[in-house]
Design an enzyme around this catalytic site. Structure first.
Site, PDB file in Angstrom:
ATOM      1  N   ASP A 219       0.759  -1.176  -0.069  1.00 45.17           N
ATOM      2  CA  ASP A 219       0.098  -0.133  -0.023  1.00 45.17           C
ATOM      3  C   ASP A 219       0.755   1.190   0.089  1.00 45.17           C
ATOM      4  OD1 ASP A 219      -2.277   1.702   0.093  1.00 45.17           O
ATOM      5  OD2 ASP A 219      -2.932   0.953   2.225  1.00 45.17           O
ATOM      6  N   TYR A 220       0.668   2.135  -0.980  1.00 44.90           N
ATOM      7  CA  TYR A 220       1.420   3.440  -0.868  1.00 44.90           C
ATOM      8  C   TYR A 220       1.059   4.253   0.348  1.00 44.90           C
ATOM      9  CZ  TYR A 220       3.257   3.229  -6.068  1.00 44.90           C
ATOM     10  OH  TYR A 220       3.939   2.922  -6.679  1.00 44.90           O
TER      11      TYR A 220
ATOM     12  N   ASP B  25      -4.936   2.614  -3.476  1.00 46.02           N
ATOM     13  CA  ASP B  25      -3.410   2.682  -3.508  1.00 46.02           C
ATOM     14  C   ASP B  25      -2.847   1.520  -3.219  1.00 46.02           C
ATOM     15  OD1 ASP B  25      -3.655   5.537  -4.344  1.00 46.02           O
ATOM     16  OD2 ASP B  25      -3.775   5.853  -2.078  1.00 46.02           O
TER      17      ASP B  25
END
Length: 241
Positions: free
Chosen positions: A18-19, A195
């Site tokens: 996950d960003y 994301d």
């Protein structure tokens, strides 16, 4: 509970990547705001830093409530939220919300200039554009109806930031897919949610995939600050969080 329905194949694990705060990192890059850039370069908590700036207190003195308010402000103003919208979200008076916005833009003054420029560029061109050239046409940006124009202005602010975040994860997905093929790995990319990417990974490939995924996601594009990825491993999607 829905997440429990997504589970790994036999002998496999799920890996999530996950960003971390990618949209705020993009905002820092585009706006060139020194405080935001410095915060990310030092790997500090951007919401705590924002609370420190807005409430004029030290980082150590920031409470959980103040950090939560700063988080709402960070994301709200990035998407053109008004003092009315912020007051409703935080449960405060419109006057207080307006003061918070004023303090925010006084401290992060380059963010203010950048967001204003997005509206001006859109008025001139008739569209908003991501870092990679994807366009969203907004004819209502020049409407004489103030309400309609205001909606278009919020989209003009939102689209280059959120659209660039969408571009980045798609670039990362393409690069990861190529690596999986070239290196003849058995792992599969099975899901993208905003994301976040989720992979079904054989036990023998877990360490390799963690490194591969993180490297490709964090280096999908070059910004002034480093993109950061948080990852997790589990039997099902629910356990990953």
């Amino acid at each position: 509970l829905l997440r429990k329905g997504f589970f790994a194949s036999p002998g496999h694990k799920l890996i999530t990547a996950d960003y971390s705060q990618v949209e705020l990192r993009i905002l820092a890059h585009f706006s060139n705001d020194e405080i935001m850039l410095d915060t990310f370069k030092k790997d500090l908590d951007i919401h705590r830093q924002t609370a420190s700036e807005i409430f004029n207190i030290s980082l150590d003195a920031v409470t959980a409530v103040e950090r939560s308010s700063a988080k709402a402000i960070n994301f709200g103003l990035m998407y053109g939220q008004s003092s009315f919208g912020l007051s409703k979200q935080l449960g405060i008076s419109r006057k207080e919300a307006k003061e918070y916005i004023t303090f925010y833009f006084e401290r992060f003054h380059k963010v203010k200039s950048y967001l204003d420029s997005l509206k001006e560029i859109c008025e001139e061109k008739g569209y908003a554009e991501t870092m990679h050239g994807r366009k969203r046409f907004l004819p209502d940006i020049n409407s004489t109806n103030r309400t309609i124009k205001a909606i278009a202005e919020r989209v003009a602010i939102n689209s280059p930031i959120q659209g660039t975040a969408a571009d980045i994860i798609k670039i990362a997905m393409g690069n990861i897919d190529k690596r999986l093929s070239v290196e003849k790995l058995q792992s599969k990319m099975i899901l993208q949610v905003h994301d976040e990417l989720i992979f079904d990974v054989p036990e023998a490939e877990i360490q390799m995939m963690e490194e591969l995924i993180t490297n490709e996601m964090e280096n999908a594009v070059k910004l002034q600050i480093h993109l950061k990825v948080d990852s997790g491993i589990g039997e099902n999607w629910y356990d990953l969080k």
